[in-house]
Design a protein around this motif. Structure first.
Motif, PDB file in Angstrom:
ATOM      1  N   PRO A 275      -9.497  -8.054   6.539  1.00  0.00           N
ATOM      2  CA  PRO A 275     -10.115  -6.988   7.344  1.00  0.00           C
ATOM      3  C   PRO A 275     -10.710  -7.515   8.643  1.00  0.00           C
ATOM      4  CG  PRO A 275     -10.782  -6.806   5.036  1.00  0.00           C
ATOM      5  CD  PRO A 275     -10.117  -8.134   5.198  1.00  0.00           C
ATOM      6  N   PHE A 276     -11.334  -8.686   8.581  1.00  0.00           N
ATOM      7  CA  PHE A 276     -11.903  -9.266   9.794  1.00  0.00           C
ATOM      8  C   PHE A 276     -10.809  -9.590  10.807  1.00  0.00           C
ATOM      9  CE2 PHE A 276     -15.157 -10.823   6.594  1.00  0.00           C
ATOM     10  CZ  PHE A 276     -16.113  -9.890   6.951  1.00  0.00           C
ATOM     11  N   LEU A 277      -9.716 -10.160  10.333  1.00  0.00           N
ATOM     12  CA  LEU A 277      -8.631 -10.539  11.240  1.00  0.00           C
ATOM     13  C   LEU A 277      -8.070  -9.320  11.963  1.00  0.00           C
ATOM     14  CD1 LEU A 277      -6.948 -12.909  12.267  1.00  0.00           C
ATOM     15  CD2 LEU A 277      -5.373 -12.547  10.355  1.00  0.00           C
ATOM     16  N   ILE A 278      -7.858  -8.239  11.232  1.00  0.00           N
ATOM     17  CA  ILE A 278      -7.322  -7.025  11.841  1.00  0.00           C
ATOM     18  C   ILE A 278      -8.301  -6.435  12.848  1.00  0.00           C
ATOM     19  CG2 ILE A 278      -6.666  -4.630  11.367  1.00  0.00           C
ATOM     20  CD1 ILE A 278      -4.556  -6.746  10.680  1.00  0.00           C
ATOM     21  N   VAL A 279      -9.565  -6.351  12.478  1.00  0.00           N
ATOM     22  CA  VAL A 279     -10.574  -5.732  13.350  1.00  0.00           C
ATOM     23  C   VAL A 279     -10.739  -6.519  14.646  1.00  0.00           C
ATOM     24  CG1 VAL A 279     -13.064  -5.318  13.575  1.00  0.00           C
ATOM     25  CG2 VAL A 279     -11.832  -4.490  11.572  1.00  0.00           C
ATOM     26  N   ILE A 373      -9.553  -4.647  -2.172  1.00  0.00           N
ATOM     27  CA  ILE A 373      -8.526  -4.671  -1.120  1.00  0.00           C
ATOM     28  C   ILE A 373      -7.132  -4.465  -1.693  1.00  0.00           C
ATOM     29  CG2 ILE A 373      -7.339  -6.225   0.490  1.00  0.00           C
ATOM     30  CD1 ILE A 373     -10.022  -7.295   1.325  1.00  0.00           C
ATOM     31  N   ARG A 374      -6.873  -4.999  -2.886  1.00  0.00           N
ATOM     32  CA  ARG A 374      -5.529  -4.890  -3.468  1.00  0.00           C
ATOM     33  C   ARG A 374      -5.300  -3.557  -4.167  1.00  0.00           C
ATOM     34  NH1 ARG A 374      -4.334 -10.877  -6.148  1.00  0.00           N
ATOM     35  NH2 ARG A 374      -5.070 -12.128  -4.371  1.00  0.00           N
ATOM     36  N   VAL A 381      -8.817   0.102   4.242  1.00  0.00           N
ATOM     37  CA  VAL A 381      -9.725  -0.998   3.920  1.00  0.00           C
ATOM     38  C   VAL A 381     -10.862  -1.110   4.929  1.00  0.00           C
ATOM     39  CG1 VAL A 381      -9.906  -3.523   3.793  1.00  0.00           C
ATOM     40  CG2 VAL A 381      -8.067  -2.328   2.573  1.00  0.00           C
ATOM     41  N   THR A 382     -10.556  -1.002   6.221  1.00  0.00           N
ATOM     42  CA  THR A 382     -11.623  -1.184   7.209  1.00  0.00           C
ATOM     43  C   THR A 382     -12.675  -0.082   7.092  1.00  0.00           C
ATOM     44  OG1 THR A 382     -10.187  -0.118   8.857  1.00  0.00           O
ATOM     45  CG2 THR A 382     -10.293  -2.532   8.853  1.00  0.00           C
ATOM     46  N   ARG A 383     -12.234   1.151   6.761  1.00  0.00           N
ATOM     47  CA  ARG A 383     -13.218   2.216   6.553  1.00  0.00           C
ATOM     48  C   ARG A 383     -14.122   1.891   5.359  1.00  0.00           C
ATOM     49  NH1 ARG A 383     -16.934   3.989   5.495  1.00  0.00           N
ATOM     50  NH2 ARG A 383     -17.580   6.101   4.915  1.00  0.00           N
TER      51      ARG A 383
END
Length: 462
Positions: A275-279, A373-374, A381-383
């Motif tokens: 999630p951190f990587l995407i954000v 997450i899975r 996931v980010t929400r």
């Protein structure tokens, strides 16, 4: 100020469930959130069963109407506007349903019944737009903008706003603040981030960018395990199969593991980076994730993104260190609490699972290890993590209630399954078509049960 009538209704609804940490008087914020959540759950469920009360008549609506342009808000800080003569009510419903239902659920929470999510197939357009107005409507964006533009951000206020969802373009800044990685004082913020990013770069040079001859056998083994796990991370999302993305994950995870020898690398932590990587990539790449090309970013930008992921992961896991130490006692403790909470909320499901010999460790360990997450579509996931990070140090405790709400989404289904069927079902949950609508239901129930039960912890005692 909340009126005395609102406070009285909150006390009736909460049944004394929300109380401050040090006394008997309920916290106003918790009362507001609880009362709002009761409205939220009613608006979302519309006609489905609810603790102690059959809800109001269902309207004939399409799914796009049920996910309204202005969905119900359970945000802690907006209670006063929310209660003004029904203003901003998500749906019109019978007053009796709110009063009687909330009162009975608070007075006898042990017989609370769980509404099942109606897994209707949402159209692609609905799924694309289903982030909903809660995080993006102009009023909320204005409040976020006002808070973020202050010389010193008030973190408690930011948590209240973020609990119900963060506008996507503000998420990187908000997450850094919520985790304590970036300081609230705007004058210091860029300097701290620059220093932390340089520290990460030095750690990579010291621990990762070295030949294997300079590593111990344990370090070589750990690096190999990380290299094996990175391609397995979120396998159904094509973006994470990119070799450069996997190399970034590897650097972050190995550096983190070396600098946290008490736990080292544990399978599942790789999921927590995603999630951190995407954000943080969203600050630099436009369009849909599937079309991103990380190779167009400069090495400096990639290093900064990795550093932000590293430090945010560190801050997140600082509050749950024993989840990833030897034997993972923190997770085992949460699994036990989940079992006891489910027994309290939905005794028929609890009894059926026990009769079938199903242990909560068989499915819930992965839930807590990977923070769900899975178990849900990655676009949700980010929400979910907006709420996670808004909870702060209380996250491990609140995870139990989220997991109970998640599990009991399928209360009726589970009672019809035998052991092997339950195991297969819980390992492959039918969440592929979920939108933010279903996720908000899970979060709303979790908050409601937390307010009802958490201040009466005897049901979770050993």
């Amino acid at each position: 100020m909340t009126t005395s009538g609102d406070e009285e209704r909150s006390r009736e609804a909460g049944g004394g469930g929300s109380s401050s940490a040090g006394g008997d008087s309920p916290s106003p914020n918790l009362e507001w959130r609880f009362n709002q959540t009761l409205r939220n759950v009613q608006g979302l469920l519309k006609g489905r069963s609810f603790p102690g009360k059959v809800l109001v008549t269902r309207k004939s609506e399409t799914i796009n109407e049920s996910i309204s342009p202005r969905p119900p808000e359970h945000e802690r800080s907006y209670a006063e506007n929310y209660f003004r003569k029904g203003e901003h009510e998500p749906h019109s419903f019978e007053k009796e349903g709110l009063g009687s239902g909330s009162s009975r659920s608070g007075s006898n929470p042990s017989i609370a019944r769980v509404p099942s999510v109606n897994n209707e197939v949402a159209s692609p357009d609905t799924q694309k737009s289903s982030f909903g107005a809660r995080a993006t409507d102009s009023a909320r964006v204005t409040k976020f903008t006002k808070e973020m533009s202050k010389p010193a951000v008030i973190l408690e206020k930011l948590r209240e706003l973020a609990w119900s969802g963060v506008p996507p373009y503000m998420r990187p800044q908000v997450w850094r603040l919520l985790l304590g990685y970036a300081p609230p004082n705007s004058d210091r913020r860029q300097g701290v981030l620059s220093r932390k990013r340089l520290e990460y770069l030095d750690s990579v040079a010291q621990f990762y960018d070295i030949p294997d001859t300079e590593r111990s056998d344990d370090e070589i083994s750990m690096l190999r395990q990380i290299a094996v796990d990175c391609p397995r991370t979120v396998p159904d999302v094509t973006f994470f199969q990119n070799e450069q993305v996997q190399k970034s994950l590897e650097r972050i995870l190995y550096t983190w593991a070396i600098r946290h020898p008490a736990s080292g690398y544990v399978q599942g932590i790789n999921d927590l980076v995603t999630p951190f990587l995407i954000v943080f990539l969203e600050e630099h790449l436009e369009g849909k994730m599937e079309s991103w090309n990380i190779s167009q970013l400069s090495p400096q930008t990639i290093s900064n993104i990795e550093a932000d992921c590293y430090w945010c992961l560190s801050k997140l896991l600082d509050g749950m260190q024993d989840h990833y130490t030897f034997a993972q006692p923190g997770i085992q403790r949460l699994v036990f609490k989940l079992k006891e909470l489910v027994r309290r909320i939905d005794e028929p499901v609890s009894r059926h699972m026990e009769e079938q010999g199903l242990e909560f460790l068989q499915f819930a360990f992965r839930w807590f290890n990977c923070l769900l997450i899975r178990e849900i579509p990655f676009h949700l996931v980010t929400r979910l993590w907006d709420t996670y990070l808004a909870e702060g140090d209380s996250l491990p405790e609140f995870l139990v209630y989220i997991s109970a709400s998640f599990l009991l989404t399928w209360s009726d289904k589970l009672q019809k399954l035998e052991f092997q069927e339950m195991v297969m079902f819980l390992q492959h949950l039918p969440t592929q078509i979920w939108t933010h609508h279903e996720l908000e239901m899970v979060l709303s129930r979790a908050f409601m049960w937390h307010a009802m039960f958490n201040s009466s912890p005897s049901h979770l005692a050993n």
